[in-house]
Design an enzyme around this catalytic site. Structure first.
Site, short mmCIF file in Angstrom:
data_model
loop_
_atom_site.label_atom_id
_atom_site.label_comp_id
_atom_site.label_asym_id
_atom_site.label_seq_id
_atom_site.Cartn_x
_atom_site.Cartn_y
_atom_site.Cartn_z
N ARG A 83 0.83 -1.21 0.00
CA ARG A 83 0.00 0.00 0.00
C ARG A 83 0.87 1.27 0.00
NH1 ARG A 83 -0.47 4.62 2.74
NH2 ARG A 83 -0.08 3.50 4.67
N ASP A 84 1.54 1.55 1.10
CA ASP A 84 2.35 2.77 1.18
C ASP A 84 3.50 2.67 0.18
OD1 ASP A 84 3.52 5.14 2.09
OD2 ASP A 84 3.20 4.66 4.19
N HIS A 132 8.65 7.18 8.39
CA HIS A 132 9.33 7.28 7.09
C HIS A 132 10.78 7.66 7.39
CE1 HIS A 132 5.98 6.78 4.18
NE2 HIS A 132 5.27 7.01 5.28
N CYS A 164 4.22 9.44 0.30
CA CYS A 164 2.84 9.87 0.15
C CYS A 164 2.76 10.83 -1.02
CB CYS A 164 2.33 10.54 1.41
SG CYS A 164 0.62 11.09 1.23
N ASN A 215 9.37 4.26 3.66
CA ASN A 215 9.16 3.84 5.04
C ASN A 215 10.42 3.18 5.59
OD1 ASN A 215 6.29 3.54 3.69
ND2 ASN A 215 5.95 3.66 5.87
P1 HMG Z 1 -13.34 14.31 -2.75
O1 HMG Z 1 -13.05 14.71 -4.16
O2 HMG Z 1 -13.55 15.37 -1.74
O3 HMG Z 1 -14.51 13.23 -2.69
O4 HMG Z 1 -12.10 13.41 -2.30
P2 HMG Z 1 -16.07 13.42 -2.73
O5 HMG Z 1 -16.64 12.70 -1.56
O6 HMG Z 1 -16.43 14.86 -2.94
O7 HMG Z 1 -16.46 12.60 -4.04
C1 HMG Z 1 -16.04 13.05 -5.33
C2 HMG Z 1 -16.03 11.90 -6.33
O8 HMG Z 1 -15.06 10.93 -5.93
C3 HMG Z 1 -17.35 11.15 -6.44
O9 HMG Z 1 -17.44 10.70 -7.80
C4 HMG Z 1 -17.15 9.97 -5.56
O10 HMG Z 1 -17.94 8.86 -5.90
C5 HMG Z 1 -15.69 9.66 -5.78
P3 HMG Z 1 -18.25 11.47 -8.93
O11 HMG Z 1 -19.63 11.56 -8.36
O12 HMG Z 1 -17.58 12.83 -9.06
O13 HMG Z 1 -18.09 10.62 -10.12
N1 HMG Z 1 -15.14 8.96 -4.61
C6 HMG Z 1 -14.62 7.74 -4.62
N2 HMG Z 1 -14.45 6.82 -5.60
C7 HMG Z 1 -13.91 5.65 -5.25
N3 HMG Z 1 -13.54 5.34 -3.99
C8 HMG Z 1 -13.70 6.23 -2.99
C9 HMG Z 1 -14.27 7.47 -3.30
N4 HMG Z 1 -14.55 8.55 -2.55
C10 HMG Z 1 -15.08 9.45 -3.35
N5 HMG Z 1 -13.33 5.91 -1.74
C11 HMG Z 1 -11.22 11.63 -0.95
C12 HMG Z 1 -12.02 12.90 -0.99
C13 HMG Z 1 -10.97 11.31 0.51
C14 HMG Z 1 -12.02 10.52 -1.62
C15 HMG Z 1 -9.90 11.85 -1.73
O14 HMG Z 1 -9.28 12.96 -1.18
C16 HMG Z 1 -8.96 10.67 -1.65
O15 HMG Z 1 -9.21 9.63 -2.25
N6 HMG Z 1 -7.85 10.83 -0.91
C17 HMG Z 1 -6.90 9.72 -0.71
C18 HMG Z 1 -5.49 10.23 -0.66
C19 HMG Z 1 -4.56 9.09 -0.34
O16 HMG Z 1 -4.85 7.92 -0.57
N7 HMG Z 1 -3.36 9.44 0.19
C20 HMG Z 1 -2.37 8.45 0.54
C21 HMG Z 1 -2.73 7.64 1.75
S1 HMG Z 1 -2.40 8.47 3.29
C22 HMG Z 1 -0.74 8.14 3.61
O17 HMG Z 1 -0.03 7.66 2.77
C23 HMG Z 1 -0.20 8.42 4.99
C24 HMG Z 1 0.01 7.15 5.82
O18 HMG Z 1 0.93 6.26 5.18
C25 HMG Z 1 0.56 7.51 7.22
C26 HMG Z 1 1.76 8.46 7.17
O19 HMG Z 1 2.76 8.14 6.50
O20 HMG Z 1 1.66 9.52 7.79
C27 HMG Z 1 -1.29 6.39 6.03
MG MG Z 2 3.10 6.43 5.26
#
Ligand code: HMG
Ligand code: MG
Length: 312
Positions: free
Chosen positions: A26-27, A222, A253, A262
């Site tokens: 994933r990450d 990380h 990220c 990581n």
């Molecule tokens: P948004 O644009 O605000 O979403 O994004 P929305 O709720 O307004 O929906 C807009 C559209 O997106 C809609 O479709 C939804 O159906 C679709 P439309 O009607 O326009 O066709 N949609 C989705 N489709 C599929 N799956 C979903 C989904 N949700 C909405 N789940 C949202 C908000 C949270 C979805 C977006 O910002 C997002 O996907 N963010 C993810 C970012 C991410 O994955 N970042 C990396 C992970 S975090 C990380 O790495 C840190 C960590 O490792 C810890 C650390 O290191 O600190 C965990």
């Molecule tokens: Mg991370």
């Protein structure tokens, strides 16, 4: 390939056993420029399990427009079948839409992912702190009602590239709010790798003071500034026994450009096994997996242990 292992000299200040929470699929893969073919991901997960990893975070059910590298979440879980299900194969879900997709794919564990800072919440989740907690509340409630295991990540616990230092009290407040939703485990994210050992100790102490003891906490470092292993050992000395790591040191990220890989699982295993801490992992199999993955990604692993044992 060398089968070298460190000489074992037990360190009584460390726990007897540590659970490695593998985040490579994933990450590790969410930040790769090239999209890794789904079949390669399947083999990656299988190799990790064969190396002894119990808990493997397989993918994310986020908006595929935000993280195209993981757009094949359904296909991956379909191909993995039972190997991708159960309480020890968590996936990331940000919202109810993500949870619906994860449930349809048959997952047994999910992780929501909050931020200690307002700016990163907006960049990563497209909403502020308050709104993101409100977005997670129905996810956690329903996940628990469905009998899933639930983790809460909090990013930027040790510093934020836009906001700079992050007060410990602010981090604790977000952690408490997410754990109050009913999550089973908290993972403290040092997204950009800036934390140092005293900071780790202070944060764990402050969390314990509000009732979030180290038995419910995992650490997610990380390695941007080379501190990930030192910080992990500091957390273990404070009673933490769950450590996030990524085989080969992949990771980052896409919404925090200063985030690099990581803590490498191999670096962690070398340090722990040398100190007499059981991990249940086969270092040679992990190194071989990283060597294999490095060929697929066409770049060497950043892990020092992988480089030492596999020659790159
Ligand atoms: P948004 O644009 O605000 O979403 O994004 P929305 O709720 O307004 O929906 C807009 C559209 O997106 C809609 O479709 C939804 O159906 C679709 P439309 O009607 O326009 O066709 N949609 C989705 N489709 C599929 N799956 C979903 C989904 N949700 C909405 N789940 C949202 C908000 C949270 C979805 C977006 O910002 C997002 O996907 N963010 C993810 C970012 C991410 O994955 N970042 C990396 C992970 S975090 C990380 O790495 C840190 C960590 O490792 C810890 C650390 O290191 O600190 C965990
Ligand atoms: Mg991370």
């Amino acid at each position: 390939m060398s089968r070298a292992l460190p000489q074992v000299e037990p360190d009584p200040s460390l726990p007897e056993e540590v659970t490695v929470y593998e985040v490579g699929p994933r990450d590790g893969l969410q930040n790769e420029k090239a999209t890794v073919p789904t079949q390669v991901k399947v083999e990656f997960v299988r190799r990790l399990a064969a190396a002894g990893l119990g808990t493997i975070e397989t993918t994310s059910f986020v908006d595929p427009r935000w993280v195209p590298q993981l757009a094949d979440a359904e296909e991956l879980l379909g191909l993995l079948g039972d190997e991708g299900r159960g309480a020890r194969r968590p996936v990331l879900v940000p919202n109810v839409r993500g949870l619906d997709r994860a449930l349809a794919a048959g997952v047994g564990a999910v992780a929501v992912f909050g931020s200690a800072t307002e700016t990163f919440a907006r960049k990563n989740l497209n909403r502020g702190l308050e709104e993101s907690v409100a977005m997670f509340a129905p996810v956690v409630e329903r996940a628990r009602a469905e009998g899933l295991w639930v983790r809460a990540y909090v990013s930027m616990c040790f510093g934020d590239p836009w906001e700079g230092p992050v007060p410990v009290a602010q981090v604790v407040d977000v952690c408490r709010r997410l754990m109050d939703l009913g999550c089973d485990q908290l993972s403290l994210g040092d997204t950009i790798g800036v934390g140092t050992v005293g900071h780790v100790h202070r944060l764990l102490e402050a969390l314990a003071a509000v009732g979030i003891g180290p038995e419910r906490v995992g650490v997610h470092f990380h390695d941007t500034y080379g501190q990930a292993l030192a910080n992990t050992l500091a957390a273990l000395r404070d009673g933490v026994t769950v450590v996030d790591a990524s085989t080969g040191g992949l990771g980052g990220c896409p919404y925090a450009r200063s985030a690099t890989g990581n803590l490498a699982t191999e670096d962690l295993v070398w340090a722990l096994e040398g100190a007499g801490v059981r991990t249940g992992l086969r270092l040679d199999a992990l190194v071989e997996t990283s060597r294999w993955m490095a060929e697929r990604l066409d770049r060497p692993s950043p892990s020092r242990v992988v480089r030492a044992l596999a020659g790159g």
